[in-house]
Write a protein that holds these residues in place. Structure first.
Motif, PDB file in Angstrom:
ATOM      1  N   GLY A 151      -4.455  -4.623  -5.042  1.00  0.00           N
ATOM      2  CA  GLY A 151      -5.369  -4.307  -4.531  1.00  0.00           C
ATOM      3  C   GLY A 151      -6.878  -3.574  -5.943  1.00  0.00           C
ATOM      4  O   GLY A 151      -7.349  -4.381  -6.799  1.00  0.00           O
ATOM      5  N   ARG A 192      -3.181   0.368  -3.146  1.00  0.00           N
ATOM      6  CA  ARG A 192      -2.915  -0.710  -3.224  1.00  0.00           C
ATOM      7  C   ARG A 192      -2.242  -1.788  -5.002  1.00  0.00           C
ATOM      8  O   ARG A 192      -3.029  -1.975  -5.407  1.00  0.00           O
ATOM      9  CB  ARG A 192      -4.422  -1.658  -2.293  1.00  0.00           C
ATOM     10  N   THR A 241       0.949  -1.627  -0.010  1.00  0.00           N
ATOM     11  CA  THR A 241      -0.120  -0.098  -0.538  1.00  0.00           C
ATOM     12  C   THR A 241       0.632   1.071  -0.224  1.00  0.00           C
ATOM     13  O   THR A 241       1.716   1.387   0.803  1.00  0.00           O
ATOM     14  CB  THR A 241      -0.813  -0.093   0.884  1.00  0.00           C
TER      15      THR A 241
END
Length: 282
Positions: free
Chosen positions: A153, A135, A120
């Motif tokens: 992500g 992410r 992240t």
């Protein structure tokens, strides 16, 4: 022992001053690595930068796979908090390259619909306000445990910093051009790519980065780390490419701070002069 030098990429006019902090990263030495990051933020601010970007997993080290779980933090944990405060203290926007985020421990608006760990990155503005969270979408599986240890992500955001629309991708994402098209369709003029790219794939690193700039007629800034791990050595070579694919600033493989000026008007001018994006067939 690492040393750091400073590299200037020149001035293109009334624009945004971008700094890339190519940090030396020691596996698992979180406090020392974060202190280097904070020092780079301070040095970039002293040089008049509007925005400074840090490498991928700069606090724990990308190839320190066995240390991911032990050093994972919630989004509001110590590493991001210290960098958010540094951004506000120095009046400079900071891309906190990336950390291993403990998704289950993250609370409030940043919480995704998943548990586990994520690679992240966060972008804080010069007031220390969170402007963007990214992410990593594409997790590396080749000679890497990242795809086994982390979850990808799902969201893609942009933010305005210094009059420019900024997007973020991470390292291996460079191999997936459709992600960059999505950012350009969202208005991105500058794409920051925190990375931990190792030897020997120098040609891939430089060619893919330059191609993403050329095909999207956008600035692309790649921020790599420096240092050796048991499994790999980071190749450095952080660079800023303009919308023509011309390198404005670049480094070797040692720790350094790159600064250069980038101008949002150049993006407009290039896209007007050579309107390839308008000629796309969907």
């Amino acid at each position: 022992m690492s040393t750091e030098t400073d590299v200037d990429g020149g001035d293109t006019g009334d624009s945004l001053t971008l700094a890339l902090a190519q940090l030396h990263v020691d596996a698992g030495e979180v406090e020392a690595n974060v202190e280097r990051a904070l020092a780079a933020v301070s040095r970039a601010a002293d040089r008049g930068a509007d925005l400074v970007a840090l490498p991928e997993l700069f606090n724990v080290g990308y190839f320190a796979f066995d240390l991911y779980a032990r050093n994972a933090e919630p989004f509001g944990g110590e590493t991001f908090t210290r960098l958010r405060e540094a951004a506000a203290d120095h009046g400079i926007a900071v891309l906190a390259g990336s950390i291993v985020e403990d998704l289950a421990a993250t609370e409030s608006v940043e919480t995704p619909a998943a548990d586990g760990f994520s690679n992240t990155a966060a972008l804080f503005d010069a007031d220390g306000e969170r402007r963007l969270v990214y992410r990593k979408h594409h997790l590396f599986g080749y000679e890497s445990a990242e795809s086994e240890l982390l979850v990808p992500g799902e969201t893609l955001e942009t933010a305005t910093i210094g009059g420019m629309t900024v997007g973020v991708t991470t390292c291996y994402d460079l191999r997936f051009p459709e992600l960059y098209r999505r950012l350009v369709d969202a208005g991105a003029e500058l794409i920051l790519v925190p990375s931990a790219w190792p030897y020997p794939r120098i040609e891939h690193w430089q060619t893919l980065s330059r191609a993403r700039a050329i095909e999207n007629q956008a600035y692309v800034a790649t921020i790599n780390g420096s240092g050796e791990f048991e499994e790999a050595t980071l190749l450095g070579r952080s660079s800023v490419y303009d919308p023509w694919g011309v390198p404005l600033a670049s480094s070797g493989d040692e720790a350094t701070l790159i600064t250069t000026e980038i101008d949002p008007r150049t993006v407009v001018d290039v896209r007007d002069e050579f309107p390839a994006l308008r000629d796309r067939r969907r």
